[in-house]
Design a protein around this motif. Structure first.
Motif, PDB file in Angstrom:
ATOM      1  N   TYR A  34       0.843  -1.250  -0.136  1.00  0.00           N
ATOM      2  CA  TYR A  34      -0.057  -0.042  -0.013  1.00  0.00           C
ATOM      3  C   TYR A  34       0.794   1.271   0.091  1.00  0.00           C
ATOM      4  CZ  TYR A  34      -3.719  -3.137   1.804  1.00  0.00           C
ATOM      5  OH  TYR A  34      -4.582  -4.036   2.009  1.00  0.00           O
ATOM      6  N   ARG A  35       0.684   2.501  -0.854  1.00  0.00           N
ATOM      7  CA  ARG A  35       1.144   3.412  -0.633  1.00  0.00           C
ATOM      8  C   ARG A  35       0.854   4.223   0.507  1.00  0.00           C
ATOM      9  NH1 ARG A  35       5.491   4.807  -2.740  1.00  0.00           N
ATOM     10  NH2 ARG A  35       4.912   6.704  -2.769  1.00  0.00           N
ATOM     11  N   PHE A  36       1.504   5.003   1.215  1.00  0.00           N
ATOM     12  CA  PHE A  36       1.108   5.715   2.249  1.00  0.00           C
ATOM     13  C   PHE A  36       1.714   6.974   2.305  1.00  0.00           C
ATOM     14  CE2 PHE A  36       4.941   3.922   4.038  1.00  0.00           C
ATOM     15  CZ  PHE A  36       5.715   4.907   4.813  1.00  0.00           C
ATOM     16  N   THR A  37       1.171   8.085   3.119  1.00  0.00           N
ATOM     17  CA  THR A  37       1.751   9.530   3.240  1.00  0.00           C
ATOM     18  C   THR A  37       1.340   9.740   4.585  1.00  0.00           C
ATOM     19  OG1 THR A  37       1.236   9.992   0.914  1.00  0.00           O
ATOM     20  CG2 THR A  37       1.666  12.023   2.422  1.00  0.00           C
ATOM     21  N   THR A  38       2.088  10.098   5.367  1.00  0.00           N
ATOM     22  CA  THR A  38       1.661  10.307   6.846  1.00  0.00           C
ATOM     23  C   THR A  38       0.847  11.576   6.954  1.00  0.00           C
ATOM     24  OG1 THR A  38       3.903  11.174   7.353  1.00  0.00           O
ATOM     25  CG2 THR A  38       3.680   8.917   7.815  1.00  0.00           C
ATOM     26  N   ASP A  39       0.113  11.857   8.058  1.00  0.00           N
ATOM     27  CA  ASP A  39      -0.483  12.979   8.199  1.00  0.00           C
ATOM     28  C   ASP A  39      -1.682  13.394   7.218  1.00  0.00           C
ATOM     29  OD1 ASP A  39       1.036  13.411  10.603  1.00  0.00           O
ATOM     30  OD2 ASP A  39       2.621  14.825   9.340  1.00  0.00           O
ATOM     31  N   ASP A  40      -1.948  12.317   6.513  1.00  0.00           N
ATOM     32  CA  ASP A  40      -3.112  12.343   5.540  1.00  0.00           C
ATOM     33  C   ASP A  40      -4.477  11.983   6.009  1.00  0.00           C
ATOM     34  OD1 ASP A  40      -3.183   9.895   5.621  1.00  0.00           O
ATOM     35  OD2 ASP A  40      -2.629   9.647   3.342  1.00  0.00           O
ATOM     36  N   GLY A  41      -4.500  11.618   7.193  1.00  0.00           N
ATOM     37  CA  GLY A  41      -5.761  11.364   7.731  1.00  0.00           C
ATOM     38  C   GLY A  41      -6.511  10.064   7.321  1.00  0.00           C
ATOM     39  N   ARG A  42      -5.647   9.088   6.678  1.00  0.00           N
ATOM     40  CA  ARG A  42      -6.203   8.061   6.055  1.00  0.00           C
ATOM     41  C   ARG A  42      -5.569   6.683   6.866  1.00  0.00           C
ATOM     42  NH1 ARG A  42      -5.910   9.094  -0.280  1.00  0.00           N
ATOM     43  NH2 ARG A  42      -7.699  10.634  -0.362  1.00  0.00           N
ATOM     44  N   TRP A  43      -6.316   5.579   6.514  1.00  0.00           N
ATOM     45  CA  TRP A  43      -5.414   4.487   7.040  1.00  0.00           C
ATOM     46  C   TRP A  43      -4.322   4.076   5.982  1.00  0.00           C
ATOM     47  CZ3 TRP A  43      -5.952   3.275  11.827  1.00  0.00           C
ATOM     48  CH2 TRP A  43      -7.248   3.672  12.345  1.00  0.00           C
ATOM     49  N   ASP A  44      -3.407   3.379   6.451  1.00  0.00           N
ATOM     50  CA  ASP A  44      -2.394   2.933   5.470  1.00  0.00           C
ATOM     51  C   ASP A  44      -2.296   1.444   5.303  1.00  0.00           C
ATOM     52  OD1 ASP A  44      -1.361   5.602   5.515  1.00  0.00           O
ATOM     53  OD2 ASP A  44      -0.578   5.118   7.784  1.00  0.00           O
ATOM     54  N   GLY A  45      -3.567   0.726   4.806  1.00  0.00           N
ATOM     55  CA  GLY A  45      -3.489  -0.447   4.505  1.00  0.00           C
ATOM     56  C   GLY A  45      -4.481  -1.145   5.543  1.00  0.00           C
ATOM     57  N   LYS A  46      -4.942  -2.528   5.008  1.00  0.00           N
ATOM     58  CA  LYS A  46      -5.968  -3.207   5.491  1.00  0.00           C
ATOM     59  C   LYS A  46      -5.316  -4.681   5.583  1.00  0.00           C
ATOM     60  CE  LYS A  46     -10.979  -4.386   5.161  1.00  0.00           C
ATOM     61  NZ  LYS A  46     -11.990  -3.978   4.396  1.00  0.00           N
ATOM     62  N   LEU A  47      -5.874  -5.420   6.566  1.00  0.00           N
ATOM     63  CA  LEU A  47      -5.338  -6.803   6.586  1.00  0.00           C
ATOM     64  C   LEU A  47      -6.306  -7.754   7.686  1.00  0.00           C
ATOM     65  CD1 LEU A  47      -3.344  -7.821   9.514  1.00  0.00           C
ATOM     66  CD2 LEU A  47      -2.667  -5.662   8.646  1.00  0.00           C
ATOM     67  N   TYR A  48      -6.374  -8.808   7.293  1.00  0.00           N
ATOM     68  CA  TYR A  48      -6.957  -9.762   8.337  1.00  0.00           C
ATOM     69  C   TYR A  48      -6.078 -11.022   8.866  1.00  0.00           C
ATOM     70  CZ  TYR A  48     -10.306 -12.823  10.138  1.00  0.00           C
ATOM     71  OH  TYR A  48     -11.201 -13.919  10.918  1.00  0.00           O
ATOM     72  N   ALA A  49      -6.207 -10.966  10.211  1.00  0.00           N
ATOM     73  CA  ALA A  49      -5.476 -11.885  11.168  1.00  0.00           C
ATOM     74  C   ALA A  49      -6.414 -12.833  11.921  1.00  0.00           C
ATOM     75  CB  ALA A  49      -4.510 -11.344  11.915  1.00  0.00           C
ATOM     76  N   ARG A  50      -5.910 -14.086  12.148  1.00  0.00           N
ATOM     77  CA  ARG A  50      -6.644 -15.026  12.898  1.00  0.00           C
ATOM     78  C   ARG A  50      -5.994 -14.950  14.189  1.00  0.00           C
ATOM     79  NH1 ARG A  50      -6.975 -18.029   8.203  1.00  0.00           N
ATOM     80  NH2 ARG A  50      -5.193 -19.325   8.991  1.00  0.00           N
TER      81      ARG A  50
END
Length: 124
Positions: A34-50
């Motif tokens: 995932y591309r990220f930029t800090t301080d943009d107010g968005r989540w920086d990716g999503k995942l699922y774990a058990r």
């Protein structure tokens, strides 16, 4: 005869250990990059774990800035503590996760912000 039996036994054990090693690596699931930029107010990716799984987080190609990452549960809103990778290697590990969907949150400790890529690998 005994040597032949021992040779076959040792080869069988070696084959078993090698096959388990490859099976474990094949059971990892990647989320991203995932591309990220800090301080943009968005989540920086999503995942699922058990339950009980380990999440390996790799940050790549980021502008030089001290960054930290945490995982936040979409169900409870609870977050792990921030972990800071060392530059230029950019990896941290979160262990013994509870089941659920998580969002990644990358922050910068320096001004003005950092940008890069983050990949989450869930180890089974």
């Amino acid at each position: 005869m005994f040597r032949k039996f021992m040779s076959i036994s040792i080869l069988s054990v070696v084959f078993f250990v090698v096959s388990i090693s490859f099976a474990s690596a094949a059971e990892a699931e990647d989320f991203g990059p995932y591309r990220f930029t800090t301080d943009d107010g968005r989540w920086d990716g999503k995942l699922y774990a058990r339950s009980g799984q380990t999440v390996y987080v790799k940050i790549d190609n980021w502008t030089y800035s001290r960054v930290s990452v945490r995982l936040c549960s979409s169900q409870s809103g609870n977050c792990t503590s921030f972990k800071t990778p060392t530059w230029p290697y950019g990896s941290v590990i979160f262990t013994n996760m509870a089941s659920g969907t998580y969002y990644g949150d990358v922050i910068s400790h320096d001004s003005p912000y950092a940008a890069g890529e983050v990949t989450f690998t869930v180890l089974h």
